[in-house]
Design an enzyme around this catalytic site. Structure first.
Site, short mmCIF file in Angstrom:
data_model
loop_
_atom_site.label_atom_id
_atom_site.label_comp_id
_atom_site.label_asym_id
_atom_site.label_seq_id
_atom_site.Cartn_x
_atom_site.Cartn_y
_atom_site.Cartn_z
N TYR A 147 -3.11 -0.81 10.07
CA TYR A 147 -3.08 -1.21 8.65
C TYR A 147 -1.79 -0.72 8.00
O TYR A 147 -1.10 -1.48 7.31
CB TYR A 147 -4.29 -0.63 7.93
CG TYR A 147 -4.27 -0.81 6.43
CD1 TYR A 147 -4.67 -2.00 5.85
CD2 TYR A 147 -3.84 0.23 5.60
CE1 TYR A 147 -4.64 -2.17 4.47
CE2 TYR A 147 -3.81 0.07 4.23
CZ TYR A 147 -4.21 -1.13 3.66
OH TYR A 147 -4.18 -1.29 2.30
N ALA A 148 -1.46 0.56 8.20
CA ALA A 148 -0.24 1.12 7.61
C ALA A 148 1.00 0.38 8.11
O ALA A 148 1.93 0.11 7.35
CB ALA A 148 -0.15 2.60 7.92
N SER A 181 1.16 -2.74 9.09
CA SER A 181 1.21 -4.07 8.48
C SER A 181 1.77 -3.99 7.06
O SER A 181 2.52 -4.87 6.63
CB SER A 181 -0.18 -4.71 8.47
OG SER A 181 -1.06 -4.06 7.55
N SER A 221 0.85 -1.20 0.00
CA SER A 221 0.00 0.00 0.00
C SER A 221 0.88 1.24 0.00
O SER A 221 2.02 1.20 0.49
CB SER A 221 -0.91 0.01 1.24
OG SER A 221 -1.52 1.28 1.41
#
Length: 309
Positions: free
Chosen positions: A197-198, A200, A184
């Site tokens: 999330y970031a 990960s 991402s």
């Protein structure tokens, strides 16, 4: 050791500046030549075996369609069997001569071994592993009711990817194959409201950059850093939190086409949309400016939508 560190502290800054001024233009020229060469040598994926995780929707689904159009054989992995069956049938209609589905959970290490074993049992080989499975959640870090609630994000996004990669490596060595990691843009740029999330995705980025060195030259690794893509994973969060899908996003089909082109050219990194590459450069060159811009965006436009209980 302290003396050596001091010497490096003194020498590296001027040497870096000299390199940028004298050698960086030649580096860019070499990159341009290599880019042109890659465009002339697109990989033929017909009858190559491609395993795609998170293939039931979003980027994984549409990347499967791009491979299918070129005649690749597909092993589709996700938790939802009903959706996998639909994607498999569409892939056959688009041109894939051999498609299997393997329902399961990437966060389960035994399932990950099963994904690889069944693929090898059916096709006899594995050429490409597309690590796409992931989950997304928008929440202020301090708003987790139980901090353990963040575990599934890391279990699926990071550990699920490393599990299946571990079992795939021996087979990819035999085929001189390729690993594609869908990370991402948040791996390089802070993403307010999605800290876990970031994290990960940042872990995945460093993991695969390291693995690229360890596995070279037998296995090639392409790292994908997409921005916000309109998928079933991201759009509902935007609608729930903000009332509409207002965040600058790209269609999933366009993103998948760009990813497939980059894989075919053998790119080491794929930033999509391409303007994100310049944002990453700016983050490295003047991080304070990027952080200020993100803070302004967060405080002015995003944080007001989050009402603390």
């Amino acid at each position: 050791m302290d003396i050596l560190t001091t010497i490096l502290n003194l020498l590296l800054p001027p040497l870096t500046i000299i390199f940028l001024f004298l050698f960086y233009p030649f580096y860019l020229l070499i990159k341009l030549v290599l880019c042109l060469r890659k465009n002339l040598h697109f990989e033929n994926v017909a009858r190559k075996v491609v395993l795609i995780t998170g293939a039931s929707s979003g980027i994984g689904e549409h990347v499967a369609y791009e491979y299918a159009k070129k005649g690749a054989y597909l092993a589709l992995v996700a938790r939802r069997r009903d959706r996998l069956e639909i994607v498999a049938e569409t892939s056959r209609q688009l041109g894939s001569g051999n498609v299997i589905i393997i329902p399961g959970d990437v966060s389960n290490v035994e399932d990950c071994k099963k994904f690889i074993d069944e693929t090898i049992r059916h096709f006899g080989k594995l050429d490409h592993l597309i690590n796409n499975a992931g989950v997304f959640q928008t929440v202020l870090f301090e708003d987790f009711t139980q901090i353990q609630d963040a575990n599934p994000i890391m279990d699926i996004n990071f550990w699920g990817t490393t599990y299946i990669t571990y079992f795939a490596i021996p087979h990819l060595r035999k085929s001189k194959g390729k690993i594609v990691a869908i990370t991402s843009g948040s791996a390089n740029i802070p993403l307010p409201l999605a800290s876990i999330y970031a994290a990960s995705k940042a872990a995945l980025l460093r993991f695969f950059e390291t693995l690229r060195i360890e596995l070279s030259p037998d296995i090639k690794i392409t790292i994908v850093l997409p921005g916000v893509v309109s998928t079933d994973m991201t759009t509902p969060h935007c609608i729930e939190k903000y009332g509409s899908d207002f965040i600058l996003s790209e269609s999933v089909s366009k993103c998948a086409k760009a990813i497939f082109r980059g894989i075919g050219r053998g790119e080491t990194y794929i930033e999509e949309p391409s303007w994100m590459k310049w944002l990453f450069i700016m983050k490295n060159v003047c991080p304070e400016i990027v952080d200020y811009g993100l803070n302004y965006l967060f405080v002015s436009y995003l944080k007001p939508y989050f009402k603390r209980d």
